[in-house]
Design a protein around this motif. Structure first.
Motif, PDB file in Angstrom:
ATOM      1  N   ALA A 170     -11.759   5.893  -4.792  1.00 53.27           N
ATOM      2  CA  ALA A 170     -11.526   5.922  -6.238  1.00 53.27           C
ATOM      3  C   ALA A 170     -10.183   6.589  -6.486  1.00 53.27           C
ATOM      4  N   THR A 171      -9.471   6.128  -7.496  1.00 56.44           N
ATOM      5  CA  THR A 171      -8.134   6.659  -7.770  1.00 56.44           C
ATOM      6  C   THR A 171      -8.096   7.623  -8.946  1.00 56.44           C
ATOM      7  N   GLY A 172      -9.020   7.463  -9.888  1.00 60.44           N
ATOM      8  CA  GLY A 172      -9.001   8.315 -11.071  1.00 60.44           C
ATOM      9  C   GLY A 172      -7.981   7.905 -12.109  1.00 60.44           C
ATOM     10  N   VAL A 173      -7.273   6.774 -11.869  1.00 59.23           N
ATOM     11  CA  VAL A 173      -6.286   6.260 -12.827  1.00 59.23           C
ATOM     12  C   VAL A 173      -6.473   4.750 -12.961  1.00 59.23           C
ATOM     13  N   ASP A 174      -5.725   4.127 -13.865  1.00 55.54           N
ATOM     14  CA  ASP A 174      -5.870   2.697 -14.090  1.00 55.54           C
ATOM     15  C   ASP A 174      -5.269   1.887 -12.942  1.00 55.54           C
ATOM     16  N   ILE A 175      -5.455   0.573 -13.009  1.00 57.04           N
ATOM     17  CA  ILE A 175      -5.042  -0.309 -11.918  1.00 57.04           C
ATOM     18  C   ILE A 175      -3.534  -0.257 -11.690  1.00 57.04           C
ATOM     19  N   LEU A 176      -2.750  -0.278 -12.755  1.00 54.43           N
ATOM     20  CA  LEU A 176      -1.302  -0.218 -12.600  1.00 54.43           C
ATOM     21  C   LEU A 176      -0.881   1.070 -11.904  1.00 54.43           C
ATOM     22  N   ASN A 177      -1.368   2.189 -12.380  1.00 55.93           N
ATOM     23  CA  ASN A 177      -0.967   3.469 -11.788  1.00 55.93           C
ATOM     24  C   ASN A 177      -1.542   3.662 -10.393  1.00 55.93           C
ATOM     25  N   SER A 178      -2.634   2.997 -10.094  1.00 57.90           N
ATOM     26  CA  SER A 178      -3.156   3.015  -8.729  1.00 57.90           C
ATOM     27  C   SER A 178      -2.186   2.298  -7.796  1.00 57.90           C
ATOM     28  N   ALA A 179      -1.666   1.143  -8.252  1.00 54.46           N
ATOM     29  CA  ALA A 179      -0.683   0.416  -7.457  1.00 54.46           C
ATOM     30  C   ALA A 179       0.605   1.220  -7.312  1.00 54.46           C
ATOM     31  N   LEU A 180       1.006   1.898  -8.378  1.00 55.57           N
ATOM     32  CA  LEU A 180       2.211   2.723  -8.318  1.00 55.57           C
ATOM     33  C   LEU A 180       2.038   3.883  -7.334  1.00 55.57           C
ATOM     34  N   ALA A 181       0.813   4.412  -7.244  1.00 57.65           N
ATOM     35  CA  ALA A 181       0.558   5.496  -6.294  1.00 57.65           C
ATOM     36  C   ALA A 181       0.737   5.016  -4.861  1.00 57.65           C
ATOM     37  N   LEU A 182       0.296   3.803  -4.581  1.00 58.41           N
ATOM     38  CA  LEU A 182       0.492   3.229  -3.257  1.00 58.41           C
ATOM     39  C   LEU A 182       1.966   2.937  -3.007  1.00 58.41           C
ATOM     40  N   GLN A 183       2.628   2.406  -4.028  1.00 62.21           N
ATOM     41  CA  GLN A 183       4.045   2.051  -3.898  1.00 62.21           C
ATOM     42  C   GLN A 183       4.921   3.269  -3.654  1.00 62.21           C
ATOM     43  N   SER A 184       4.520   4.410  -4.203  1.00 65.64           N
ATOM     44  CA  SER A 184       5.325   5.627  -4.094  1.00 65.64           C
ATOM     45  C   SER A 184       4.811   6.586  -3.019  1.00 65.64           C
ATOM     46  N   SER A 185       4.008   6.047  -2.099  1.00 66.88           N
ATOM     47  CA  SER A 185       3.530   6.817  -0.930  1.00 66.88           C
ATOM     48  C   SER A 185       2.636   7.993  -1.287  1.00 66.88           C
ATOM     49  N   LYS A 186       1.896   7.883  -2.386  1.00 59.23           N
ATOM     50  CA  LYS A 186       0.976   8.965  -2.741  1.00 59.23           C
ATOM     51  C   LYS A 186      -0.411   8.768  -2.133  1.00 59.23           C
ATOM     52  N   VAL A 187      -0.631   7.608  -1.524  1.00 54.70           N
ATOM     53  CA  VAL A 187      -1.901   7.327  -0.856  1.00 54.70           C
ATOM     54  C   VAL A 187      -1.667   7.273   0.655  1.00 54.70           C
ATOM     55  N   PHE A 188      -0.949   6.246   1.091  1.00 56.14           N
ATOM     56  CA  PHE A 188      -0.520   6.178   2.481  1.00 56.14           C
ATOM     57  C   PHE A 188       0.843   6.837   2.602  1.00 56.14           C
ATOM     58  N   VAL A 189       1.102   7.397   3.760  1.00 58.20           N
ATOM     59  CA  VAL A 189       2.424   7.972   4.013  1.00 58.20           C
ATOM     60  C   VAL A 189       3.479   6.868   3.931  1.00 58.20           C
ATOM     61  N   LYS A 190       3.123   5.673   4.405  1.00 55.74           N
ATOM     62  CA  LYS A 190       4.010   4.516   4.327  1.00 55.74           C
ATOM     63  C   LYS A 190       3.745   3.772   3.017  1.00 55.74           C
ATOM     64  N   PRO A 191       4.773   3.424   2.251  1.00 59.85           N
ATOM     65  CA  PRO A 191       4.568   2.711   0.983  1.00 59.85           C
ATOM     66  C   PRO A 191       3.824   1.391   1.181  1.00 59.85           C
ATOM     67  N   GLU A 192       3.021   1.000   0.213  1.00 61.59           N
ATOM     68  CA  GLU A 192       2.288  -0.256   0.237  1.00 61.59           C
ATOM     69  C   GLU A 192       2.214  -0.794  -1.184  1.00 61.59           C
ATOM     70  N   LEU A 193       1.948  -2.099  -1.309  1.00 61.37           N
ATOM     71  CA  LEU A 193       1.912  -2.817  -2.589  1.00 61.37           C
ATOM     72  C   LEU A 193       3.258  -2.755  -3.307  1.00 61.37           C
ATOM     73  N   THR A 194       4.332  -2.587  -2.569  1.00 61.47           N
ATOM     74  CA  THR A 194       5.663  -2.503  -3.189  1.00 61.47           C
ATOM     75  C   THR A 194       6.100  -3.848  -3.766  1.00 61.47           C
ATOM     76  N   PHE A 195       5.753  -4.938  -3.092  1.00 65.32           N
ATOM     77  CA  PHE A 195       6.094  -6.268  -3.614  1.00 65.32           C
ATOM     78  C   PHE A 195       5.278  -6.569  -4.872  1.00 65.32           C
TER      79      PHE A 195
END
Length: 332
Positions: A170-195
């Motif tokens: 669970a992310t605790g935020v909306d879908i957009l901000n969940s994707a942004l968290a992945l894109q900005s390496s706040k979930v995985f150390v390596k960025p993901e969902l950047t495209f």
């Protein structure tokens, strides 16, 4: 709530182990801590608790006055972690520590939540502050969100354990901000969902994934970065970095993105709730074909795909829906 629920290194490993009967000792029930250290089948949960620095003793009673001194833990097995590619303590280094800690809290309930209370459609709070939903399939199998409950009421001196087959996310935020968290390496150390994030911005679809208070929940199939790179090979348009998405017409990218969003009756659905072996309408109007429900996941295929996509990270709960990360872009 969190001040009551940290779990000392390894504690969360919780006697999922107790499934082996250790916690059924009629004479003296071991604490969650004791159960945790006795069974290697839950080593990865113990490793996660250590790395996540979840530090409250599940070896002692819960200090929350409303808890009756008890904890209840939905406890992922080693196999549950393996589904995310997390097989060793070293593998956990791919996750940011803060995200790992939040994930562990999402598995913990302050108080006693007996198996008899896990009824279809019921919800329960968590130490993360995000609720979880109980789902029962037609065959009688019971799930918490998208995770199958393998057993209930494994008893410890200071609580109960319900072993599960997938890690709850669970992310605790909306879908957009969940994707942004992945894109900005706040979930995985390596960025993901950047495209995907670049595509959403390019098509000005941020609002569609943010939602508004009271808006209907969404089910979103989110392609990985590699999925977009593979699409570039298919189209003959190299997509080597996120900005390359802008080589494609905005109308085309918009149609593709909308093909990954499902609302209405199938919005906000975890894997055991999705209708298998059928098609559902996407936000773009084109059908999305769902495969059979097997091992807790389904394949997903767009109308123009020759090969279906697999769910690589299913059942991510967001505040306005559920995200399933997939390994192929769905083409309308």
């Amino acid at each position: 709530m969190k001040k009551y629920l940290p779990i000392k290194a390894g504690l969360l490993a919780l006697g999922l182990l107790a499934m082996n009967g250790c916690a059924k000792n009629k004479e003296v029930d071991p604490s969650i801590t004791n159960i945790a250290v006795t069974n290697p089948d839950f080593q990865e949960l113990e490793d996660a608790a250590i790395r996540g620095n979840v530090a409250v003793l599940l070896g002692n009673k819960n200090e929350d006055p409303a808890s009756g001194g008890k904890f209840t833990v939905f406890a992922p097995t080693n196999a549950a972690f393996s589904r995310l590619g997390l097989n060793t303590a070293q593998d956990l280094g791919a996750l940011q520590q803060s995200f790992l800690q939040s994930t562990l809290y999402y598995h913990v309930f302050s108080g006693t939540l007996a198996g008899s209370a896990l009824t279809a459609g019921s919800t329960s709070g968590s130490a993360l502050g995000v609720t979880r939903r109980i789902i029962r399939r037609a065959d009688g199998t019971l799930y918490v969100n998208g995770s199958k409950i393998l057993g209930t009421d494994v008893k410890a001196a200071n609580g109960l354990i319900h072993p599960i087959d997938k890690v709850l996310l669970a992310t605790g935020v909306d879908i957009l901000n969940s994707a942004l968290a992945l894109q900005s390496s706040k979930v995985f150390v390596k960025p993901e969902l950047t495209f995907l994030v670049e595509a959403v911005v390019y098509c000005n679809l941020q609002g569609a994934l943010t939602g508004s208070p009271g808006s209907a929940p969404l089910t979103v199939f989110a392609p990985t970065d590699q999925a977009f790179k593979d699409l570039g090979v298919l189209l003959g348009v190299p997509l080597n970095q996120p900005s390359d998405i802008r080589k494609l017409p905005v109308a085309t990218v918009t149609a593709v993105l909308l093909n990954h969003v499902v609302g209405g009756a199938q919005g906000g659905k975890f894997t055991p709730e999705l209708p298998e072996n059928t098609s559902v309408a996407s936000a773009g109007g084109a059908p999305v074909v769902l495969g059979g429900f097997q091992s807790g996941v389904l394949t997903v295929k767009g109308a123009s795909n020759t090969v279906p996509a697999n769910m690589v990270i299913p059942d991510v709960q967001c505040t306005n829906g559920v995200v399933h990360v997939i390994d192929r872009v769905l083409l309308p």
